[in-house]
Write a protein that holds these residues in place. Structure first.
Motif, PDB file in Angstrom:
ATOM      1  N   MET A   1     -19.017 -81.971 -31.154  1.00  0.00           N
ATOM      2  CA  MET A   1     -18.996 -83.376 -31.597  1.00  0.00           C
ATOM      3  C   MET A   1     -20.420 -83.934 -31.601  1.00  0.00           C
ATOM      4  O   MET A   1     -21.042 -84.014 -30.560  1.00  0.00           O
ATOM      5  N   ASN A   2     -20.904 -84.311 -32.768  1.00  0.00           N
ATOM      6  CA  ASN A   2     -22.287 -84.817 -32.832  1.00  0.00           C
ATOM      7  C   ASN A   2     -22.392 -86.293 -32.440  1.00  0.00           C
ATOM      8  O   ASN A   2     -21.381 -86.963 -32.231  1.00  0.00           O
ATOM      9  N   GLU A   3     -23.609 -86.768 -32.398  1.00  0.00           N
ATOM     10  CA  GLU A   3     -23.868 -88.136 -31.942  1.00  0.00           C
ATOM     11  C   GLU A   3     -23.151 -89.186 -32.776  1.00  0.00           C
ATOM     12  O   GLU A   3     -22.588 -90.146 -32.249  1.00  0.00           O
ATOM     13  N   GLU A   4     -23.190 -88.971 -34.081  1.00  0.00           N
ATOM     14  CA  GLU A   4     -22.570 -89.913 -35.017  1.00  0.00           C
ATOM     15  C   GLU A   4     -21.062 -89.995 -34.755  1.00  0.00           C
ATOM     16  O   GLU A   4     -20.489 -91.072 -34.613  1.00  0.00           O
ATOM     17  N   THR A   5     -20.430 -88.832 -34.683  1.00  0.00           N
ATOM     18  CA  THR A   5     -18.995 -88.771 -34.400  1.00  0.00           C
ATOM     19  C   THR A   5     -18.689 -89.452 -33.076  1.00  0.00           C
ATOM     20  O   THR A   5     -17.722 -90.216 -32.962  1.00  0.00           O
ATOM     21  N   LYS A   6     -19.522 -89.183 -32.107  1.00  0.00           N
ATOM     22  CA  LYS A   6     -19.341 -89.782 -30.785  1.00  0.00           C
ATOM     23  C   LYS A   6     -19.351 -91.313 -30.883  1.00  0.00           C
ATOM     24  O   LYS A   6     -18.473 -91.983 -30.349  1.00  0.00           O
ATOM     25  N   ARG A   7     -20.324 -91.830 -31.605  1.00  0.00           N
ATOM     26  CA  ARG A   7     -20.407 -93.294 -31.754  1.00  0.00           C
ATOM     27  C   ARG A   7     -19.157 -93.851 -32.414  1.00  0.00           C
ATOM     28  O   ARG A   7     -18.636 -94.883 -32.013  1.00  0.00           O
ATOM     29  N   ILE A   8     -18.687 -93.156 -33.447  1.00  0.00           N
ATOM     30  CA  ILE A   8     -17.502 -93.630 -34.159  1.00  0.00           C
ATOM     31  C   ILE A   8     -16.287 -93.688 -33.239  1.00  0.00           C
ATOM     32  O   ILE A   8     -15.566 -94.680 -33.199  1.00  0.00           O
ATOM     33  N   TYR A   9     -16.089 -92.622 -32.472  1.00  0.00           N
ATOM     34  CA  TYR A   9     -14.923 -92.600 -31.583  1.00  0.00           C
ATOM     35  C   TYR A   9     -15.048 -93.573 -30.430  1.00  0.00           C
ATOM     36  O   TYR A   9     -14.048 -94.090 -29.942  1.00  0.00           O
ATOM     37  N   GLU A  10     -16.273 -93.839 -30.019  1.00  0.00           N
ATOM     38  CA  GLU A  10     -16.461 -94.853 -28.982  1.00  0.00           C
ATOM     39  C   GLU A  10     -16.069 -96.232 -29.523  1.00  0.00           C
ATOM     40  O   GLU A  10     -15.418 -97.016 -28.834  1.00  0.00           O
ATOM     41  N   ALA A  11     -16.438 -96.485 -30.755  1.00  0.00           N
ATOM     42  CA  ALA A  11     -16.099 -97.782 -31.364  1.00  0.00           C
ATOM     43  C   ALA A  11     -14.592 -97.926 -31.541  1.00  0.00           C
ATOM     44  O   ALA A  11     -14.012 -98.971 -31.224  1.00  0.00           O
ATOM     45  N   LYS A  12     -13.954 -96.867 -32.020  1.00  0.00           N
ATOM     46  CA  LYS A  12     -12.502 -96.929 -32.207  1.00  0.00           C
ATOM     47  C   LYS A  12     -11.788 -97.102 -30.871  1.00  0.00           C
ATOM     48  O   LYS A  12     -10.859 -97.899 -30.743  1.00  0.00           O
ATOM     49  N   ALA A  13     -12.231 -96.346 -29.885  1.00  0.00           N
ATOM     50  CA  ALA A  13     -11.591 -96.414 -28.572  1.00  0.00           C
ATOM     51  C   ALA A  13     -11.738 -97.806 -27.960  1.00  0.00           C
ATOM     52  O   ALA A  13     -10.837 -98.294 -27.289  1.00  0.00           O
ATOM     53  N   LYS A  14     -12.856 -98.443 -28.265  1.00  0.00           N
ATOM     54  CA  LYS A  14     -13.074 -99.777 -27.706  1.00  0.00           C
ATOM     55  C   LYS A  14     -12.023-100.759 -28.217  1.00  0.00           C
ATOM     56  O   LYS A  14     -11.521-101.601 -27.471  1.00  0.00           O
ATOM     57  N   VAL A  15     -11.690-100.648 -29.473  1.00  0.00           N
ATOM     58  CA  VAL A  15     -10.674-101.533 -30.056  1.00  0.00           C
ATOM     59  C   VAL A  15      -9.314-101.268 -29.401  1.00  0.00           C
ATOM     60  O   VAL A  15      -8.602-102.192 -29.001  1.00  0.00           O
ATOM     61  N   LEU A  16      -8.979 -99.985 -29.278  1.00  0.00           N
ATOM     62  CA  LEU A  16      -7.701 -99.637 -28.647  1.00  0.00           C
ATOM     63  C   LEU A  16      -7.660-100.097 -27.196  1.00  0.00           C
ATOM     64  O   LEU A  16      -6.643-100.588 -26.723  1.00  0.00           O
TER      65      LEU A  16
END
Lengths: 106, 106
Positions: free
Chosen positions: A1-16
């Motif tokens: 999982m690269n940095e970009e992917t990591k950022r995306i999933y962190e953002a999504k998880a924050k909403v959830l």
DNA sequence: ATAACATTTGGCTATTTTACCAAATATACA
DNA sequence: TGTATATTTGGTAAAATAGCCAAATGTTAT
């Protein structure tokens, strides 16, 4: 999982995460029927005013609700109404889970 | 909010909470394309094997995934596939939020 | 200006969550 | 049987979250 992917999933998880609390989820669902002021929530939730206010702040920071002050009161409403479309699926998970547990008890 | 309502929202929040972690959300999304064994996740996630295993246990306990052992490996798959239908909405929230922040910076 | 009301903020403690390491368990294979 | 491989479990420390109280802020009415 690269940095970009990591950022995306962190953002999504924050909403959830913002929705993943009984009180906040209940509040979000109340807003499907239209805006509510903090005092209306307070009438129905057994918690300190400050606790309710902080829960609303979490929903606001996640971008789920927006607020505006009118007179002495602050009104909250859903900013992105689709946010609760998946509740029927959450209910399916709970039902499926209940069945699994029941089966295990046999 | 009465006791019954409280129990319902606690159950719903528990399911959301299980998804509300970047690693777990990513793993759940991977499973949309079909089952994966723990070792496949381990190849792509920079975390201890035990950490990955515990994240999968959280998803399992929430009723989101189920597993079965075949040989030395344990395979996981989505138990209730609709669980990720709402991702497009989560993305809308993030976009809307990005716009709001951009606007505030002007 | 002052008082009363609605809401937010700061500070604090208790609880929960996360992630790592080491050890245990289960399976296949030599 | 012993060994390598895959995964889980137990323990622990650090970080995040939740909820309460007290105090601060903003708004309306007197």
């Amino acid at each position: 999982m690269n940095e970009e992917t990591k950022r995306i999933y962190e953002a999504k998880a924050k909403v959830l995460k913002a929705l993943a609390h009984p009180t906040r989820l209940w509040m979000a669902e109340q807003l499907v029927d239209g805006e509510r002021c903090v005092c209306e929530f307070a009438d129905q939730i057994d918690a300190d005013f400050s606790t309710i206010s902080k829960h609303l702040a979490v929903l606001r920071q996640a971008g789920i609700v927006e607020d505006d002050k009118r007179g002495k009161q602050v009104y909250y409403r859903l900013k992105v109404p689709c946010i609760l479309n998946f509740m029927s699926c959450i209910e399916s998970v709970i039902e499926s889970q209940a069945k699994t547990h029941a089966a295990l008890l046999q």
